[in-house]
Motif scaffolding. Sequence first.
Motif, PDB file in Angstrom:
ATOM      1  N   ALA A 250       0.830  -1.209   0.000  1.00 10.82           N
ATOM      2  CA  ALA A 250       0.000   0.000   0.000  1.00 10.82           C
ATOM      3  C   ALA A 250       0.858   1.250   0.000  1.00 10.82           C
ATOM      4  CB  ALA A 250      -0.916  -0.002   1.218  1.00 10.82           C
ATOM      5  N   GLY A 251       0.311   2.315  -0.629  1.00 11.46           N
ATOM      6  CA  GLY A 251       1.001   3.592  -0.661  1.00 11.46           C
ATOM      7  C   GLY A 251       0.028   4.732  -0.791  1.00 11.46           C
ATOM      8  N   THR A 252       0.506   5.933  -0.468  1.00  9.98           N
ATOM      9  CA  THR A 252      -0.306   7.152  -0.511  1.00  9.98           C
ATOM     10  C   THR A 252       0.041   7.948  -1.752  1.00  9.98           C
ATOM     11  OG1 THR A 252      -0.373   7.251   1.901  1.00  9.98           O
ATOM     12  CG2 THR A 252      -0.909   9.274   0.719  1.00  9.98           C
ATOM     13  N   LEU A 253      -0.978   8.450  -2.430  1.00  8.46           N
ATOM     14  CA  LEU A 253      -0.777   9.208  -3.664  1.00  8.46           C
ATOM     15  C   LEU A 253      -0.101  10.544  -3.369  1.00  8.46           C
ATOM     16  CD1 LEU A 253      -1.334   9.486  -6.741  1.00  8.46           C
ATOM     17  CD2 LEU A 253      -3.492  10.609  -6.118  1.00  8.46           C
ATOM     18  N   ILE A 254       0.958  10.826  -4.147  1.00  2.00           N
ATOM     19  CA  ILE A 254       1.646  12.116  -4.057  1.00  2.00           C
ATOM     20  C   ILE A 254       1.340  12.978  -5.267  1.00  2.00           C
ATOM     21  CG2 ILE A 254       3.912  13.236  -3.983  1.00  2.00           C
ATOM     22  CD1 ILE A 254       4.974  10.825  -2.519  1.00  2.00           C
ATOM     23  N   LEU A 265       1.021   7.188 -11.520  1.00  5.23           N
ATOM     24  CA  LEU A 265       0.804   7.644 -10.154  1.00  5.23           C
ATOM     25  C   LEU A 265       2.113   7.574  -9.382  1.00  5.23           C
ATOM     26  CD1 LEU A 265      -2.086   7.161 -11.123  1.00  5.23           C
ATOM     27  CD2 LEU A 265      -2.635   6.251  -8.851  1.00  5.23           C
ATOM     28  N   GLU A 266       2.428   8.658  -8.697  1.00  4.91           N
ATOM     29  CA  GLU A 266       3.594   8.688  -7.813  1.00  4.91           C
ATOM     30  C   GLU A 266       3.112   8.439  -6.395  1.00  4.91           C
ATOM     31  OE1 GLU A 266       7.375  11.582  -6.634  1.00  4.91           O
ATOM     32  OE2 GLU A 266       5.964  12.187  -8.196  1.00  4.91           O
ATOM     33  N   LEU A 267       3.577   7.356  -5.789  1.00  2.28           N
ATOM     34  CA  LEU A 267       3.099   6.926  -4.482  1.00  2.28           C
ATOM     35  C   LEU A 267       4.236   6.863  -3.478  1.00  2.28           C
ATOM     36  CD1 LEU A 267       0.844   3.910  -5.557  1.00  2.28           C
ATOM     37  CD2 LEU A 267       0.087   6.246  -5.109  1.00  2.28           C
ATOM     38  N   ARG A 268       3.940   7.270  -2.272  1.00  5.61           N
ATOM     39  CA  ARG A 268       4.851   7.060  -1.150  1.00  5.61           C
ATOM     40  C   ARG A 268       4.390   5.791  -0.442  1.00  5.61           C
ATOM     41  NH1 ARG A 268       9.943   8.436   0.606  1.00  5.61           N
ATOM     42  NH2 ARG A 268      10.059   8.510   2.864  1.00  5.61           N
ATOM     43  N   PHE A 269       5.116   4.668  -0.669  1.00  4.94           N
ATOM     44  CA  PHE A 269       4.693   3.392  -0.122  1.00  4.94           C
ATOM     45  C   PHE A 269       4.995   3.303   1.368  1.00  4.94           C
ATOM     46  CE2 PHE A 269       4.615   2.460  -4.597  1.00  4.94           C
ATOM     47  CZ  PHE A 269       3.565   1.551  -4.730  1.00  4.94           C
ATOM     48  N   ASP A 270       4.303   2.380   2.016  1.00  9.79           N
ATOM     49  CA  ASP A 270       4.445   2.256   3.468  1.00  9.79           C
ATOM     50  C   ASP A 270       5.831   1.779   3.884  1.00  9.79           C
ATOM     51  OD1 ASP A 270       1.863   3.088   3.601  1.00  9.79           O
ATOM     52  OD2 ASP A 270       0.989   1.133   4.087  1.00  9.79           O
ATOM     53  N   GLY A 272       8.385   3.323   2.971  1.00 11.10           N
ATOM     54  CA  GLY A 272       9.188   4.534   2.971  1.00 11.10           C
ATOM     55  C   GLY A 272       9.762   4.920   1.630  1.00 11.10           C
ATOM     56  N   VAL A 273       9.513   4.145   0.606  1.00 12.52           N
ATOM     57  CA  VAL A 273      10.084   4.404  -0.714  1.00 12.52           C
ATOM     58  C   VAL A 273       9.028   5.024  -1.630  1.00 12.52           C
ATOM     59  CG1 VAL A 273      11.159   3.361  -2.748  1.00 12.52           C
ATOM     60  CG2 VAL A 273      11.709   2.512  -0.463  1.00 12.52           C
ATOM     61  N   THR A 274       9.420   6.042  -2.383  1.00 14.37           N
ATOM     62  CA  THR A 274       8.532   6.673  -3.362  1.00 14.37           C
ATOM     63  C   THR A 274       8.778   6.057  -4.733  1.00 14.37           C
ATOM     64  OG1 THR A 274       8.483   8.740  -2.123  1.00 14.37           O
ATOM     65  CG2 THR A 274       7.899   8.845  -4.460  1.00 14.37           C
ATOM     66  N   ARG A 275       7.682   5.654  -5.388  1.00 15.26           N
ATOM     67  CA  ARG A 275       7.804   5.027  -6.700  1.00 15.26           C
ATOM     68  C   ARG A 275       6.758   5.608  -7.649  1.00 15.26           C
ATOM     69  NH1 ARG A 275       7.966   0.801  -2.856  1.00 15.26           N
ATOM     70  NH2 ARG A 275       9.963  -0.343  -2.790  1.00 15.26           N
ATOM     71  N   LYS A 276       7.079   5.627  -8.950  1.00 17.09           N
ATOM     72  CA  LYS A 276       6.142   6.025  -9.990  1.00 17.09           C
ATOM     73  C   LYS A 276       5.703   4.768 -10.727  1.00 17.09           C
ATOM     74  CE  LYS A 276       8.009  10.673 -10.642  1.00 17.09           C
ATOM     75  NZ  LYS A 276       8.617  11.647 -11.585  1.00 17.09           N
ATOM     76  N   ILE A 277       4.398   4.518 -10.755  1.00 15.32           N
ATOM     77  CA  ILE A 277       3.867   3.270 -11.295  1.00 15.32           C
ATOM     78  C   ILE A 277       2.653   3.584 -12.165  1.00 15.32           C
ATOM     79  CG2 ILE A 277       2.808   1.056 -10.685  1.00 15.32           C
ATOM     80  CD1 ILE A 277       4.445   1.050  -8.162  1.00 15.32           C
ATOM     81  N   LEU A 278       2.524   2.862 -13.290  1.00 15.60           N
ATOM     82  CA  LEU A 278       1.361   3.026 -14.149  1.00 15.60           C
ATOM     83  C   LEU A 278       0.083   2.680 -13.385  1.00 15.60           C
ATOM     84  CD1 LEU A 278       2.688   1.523 -17.491  1.00 15.60           C
ATOM     85  CD2 LEU A 278       2.232   3.933 -16.992  1.00 15.60           C
ATOM     86  N   ALA A 279      -0.943   3.475 -13.620  1.00 17.28           N
ATOM     87  CA  ALA A 279      -2.186   3.305 -12.867  1.00 17.28           C
ATOM     88  C   ALA A 279      -2.803   1.932 -13.069  1.00 17.28           C
ATOM     89  CB  ALA A 279      -3.177   4.398 -13.274  1.00 17.28           C
ATOM     90  N   ARG A 280      -2.601   1.314 -14.230  1.00 15.58           N
ATOM     91  CA  ARG A 280      -3.260   0.033 -14.504  1.00 15.58           C
ATOM     92  C   ARG A 280      -2.715  -1.099 -13.638  1.00 15.58           C
ATOM     93  NH1 ARG A 280      -0.345   0.915 -19.337  1.00 15.58           N
ATOM     94  NH2 ARG A 280       1.340  -0.590 -19.734  1.00 15.58           N
ATOM     95  N   PHE A 281      -1.572  -0.865 -13.000  1.00 14.01           N
ATOM     96  CA  PHE A 281      -1.009  -1.881 -12.117  1.00 14.01           C
ATOM     97  C   PHE A 281      -1.397  -1.679 -10.659  1.00 14.01           C
ATOM     98  CE2 PHE A 281       2.284  -1.750 -15.587  1.00 14.01           C
ATOM     99  CZ  PHE A 281       1.919  -2.963 -16.153  1.00 14.01           C
TER     100      PHE A 281
END
Length: 287
Positions: A250-254, A265-270, A272-281
């Motif tokens: 799980a992650g929070t949308l940035i 979507l750029e997410l700050r995952f629980d 502690g790492v921020t990742r950019k991932i295609l929305a379809r995934f």
Amino acid sequence: MSDAMGTWGDGIYDNDSALDGLAALVARREGTTEAARLVAHIGLLAWLDPVGVTHDPPALWVRLDDHAAAIAQLPEDTRAALQRLRDDPEGVTEHGSRTPEVQAALGGYCDGPRMDALLRFPGAQPVIDELAGRAVAQLDRVLGRKVDLYEVAGDLVALGVLVELAKAGLWTPQPARVAAWRTGFAAIDKATRSERGFWWKYVRRVHTGFDLLAPPPPDAPAKRARPLVRKPAAPAPAEPERYTHPKFGAGTLIARTGSGDGATLELRFDDGVTRKILARFLAPERS
């Protein structure tokens, strides 16, 4: 932050690039062959980069053995401290000497014992001054560039070295120069647009480092402080958007770019790492 860039934290030393830079900054320079200079270098390593005297200590002692007569002329407390370090490098460097205020800026890495007998003897100060000179030149260079925080974070290890030297009374900063560094860093901070939720604590630690070198003038504008009170008319913040990924959890949308299947979507995952991932995934997190 990308996994490939290593471990990051809030302190000036709390990233892999900074630790690599510290080792390079404190490393022995070619031509350091005189006994006094070698001893001072060992004293700096034990204090600022302890792994430098525990990783491959025999190489250090071999160099000193070539100068036994000169070593015998050094002060008695210097020779005794050197012998203690030689006999048990891991034990001697096990405990650090960093004050709480310095640790608040630097973090907990590379904290060794400050053995004054290896740093305050005839012939030691030029080695310390040369290290300070390299750190000053590094800050002059990196804080005059138009880059973002991610690009300069590793090089700012030089600030940590100068803080340690200044607080130990081994080097005196120039307030005007520190003010110029502070201005350069503020410009870099302002130019950094991405991942602000990650950077604000790190920025605060860097400003703490500048403050330890030279307090800002009384009329300096407030910096890095968060509001102490909320605006009375501010609406209640919306619930953050949360998503899940089959591998990263799980992650929070940035931030969001694009639309439809091509949205990213750029997410700050629980973790502690921020990742950019295609929305379809991704899938919205269920409450």
